[in-house]
Design an enzyme around this catalytic site. Structure first.
Site, mmCIF file in Angstrom:
data_model
loop_
_atom_site.group_PDB
_atom_site.id
_atom_site.type_symbol
_atom_site.label_atom_id
_atom_site.label_comp_id
_atom_site.label_asym_id
_atom_site.label_seq_id
_atom_site.Cartn_x
_atom_site.Cartn_y
_atom_site.Cartn_z
ATOM 1 N N LEU A 21 0.878 -1.172 0.000
ATOM 2 C CA LEU A 21 0.000 0.000 0.000
ATOM 3 C C LEU A 21 0.911 1.216 0.000
ATOM 4 O O LEU A 21 1.938 1.222 0.676
ATOM 5 C CB LEU A 21 -0.903 0.014 1.243
ATOM 6 C CG LEU A 21 -1.929 -1.118 1.356
ATOM 7 C CD1 LEU A 21 -2.594 -1.078 2.728
ATOM 8 C CD2 LEU A 21 -2.973 -1.021 0.257
ATOM 9 N N ASP A 22 0.548 2.245 -0.749
ATOM 10 C CA ASP A 22 1.349 3.467 -0.800
ATOM 11 C C ASP A 22 1.467 4.087 0.584
ATOM 12 O O ASP A 22 0.640 3.846 1.469
ATOM 13 C CB ASP A 22 0.726 4.476 -1.764
ATOM 14 C CG ASP A 22 0.798 4.013 -3.215
ATOM 15 O OD1 ASP A 22 1.690 3.200 -3.526
ATOM 16 O OD2 ASP A 22 -0.027 4.464 -4.018
ATOM 17 N N ILE A 23 2.468 4.929 0.773
ATOM 18 C CA ILE A 23 2.726 5.543 2.076
ATOM 19 C C ILE A 23 1.537 6.348 2.587
ATOM 20 O O ILE A 23 1.271 6.381 3.780
ATOM 21 C CB ILE A 23 4.022 6.402 2.052
ATOM 22 C CG1 ILE A 23 4.429 6.804 3.472
ATOM 23 C CG2 ILE A 23 3.847 7.609 1.144
ATOM 24 C CD1 ILE A 23 5.807 7.403 3.579
#
Length: 149
Positions: A105-107
């Site tokens: 998952l992206d930051i």
């Protein structure tokens, strides 16, 4: 679970040190197997029945570990990062050092991640040939264009 394995492999997998460090610990009498001091780190043991301790502290064995983790925003889906906290930094009390996130998952995204050291399970979940559906929920500001899918 594995039937027999080397003591140094057991302790290395449980994050107690490198094989050479464990060999040195055994030489110094810091390791016991079934309450008996063990000086040879290449001895075969049974992870399911032998009780291994380092400096009097029992070291339990886990072949696989599985965690369901809610990744918060601002944390990276990685095993290590020099600038940001990682999902592994959030797991306290883990037994193994070879854990990794299944997917990413992206930051700036939050959500559920599976963390494990089970490579076969990770492959079955991530391989496009297996067709494992994933569901995402997005909260946006404003209106989506008519052609958004």
């Amino acid at each position: 679970m594995k039937e027999l394995m080397r003591l140094d492999k057991y302790l290395t997998e449980m994050g107690q040190g490198t094989r050479s460090q464990i060999k040195e610990m055994a030489r110094k009498g810091r390791i016991t197997v079934n309450s008996v001091t063990e000086k040879k780190s290449d001895r075969k043991i049974s992870p399911s029945s032998d009780v291994v301790a380092v400096d009097g502290r029992i070291v339990a064995y886990a072949e696989y570990e599985y965690y369901m983790l809610h990744k918060p925003e601002g944390v990276v889906s990685a095993t290590e990062d020099r600038r940001h906290r990682t999902v592994l930094d959030l797991i306290t009390g883990r037994m193994r050092d070879d854990l990794f996130p299944v997917g990413r998952l992206d930051i700036d995204t939050e959500g559920l991640l599976l963390i494990t050291n089970d490579g076969d399970l990770a492959h079955r979940l991530l391989s496009p040939k297996k067709h494992v559906d994933k569901v995402y929920y997005a909260k946006i500001e404003g209106m989506l264009p008519e052609d958004a899918k």
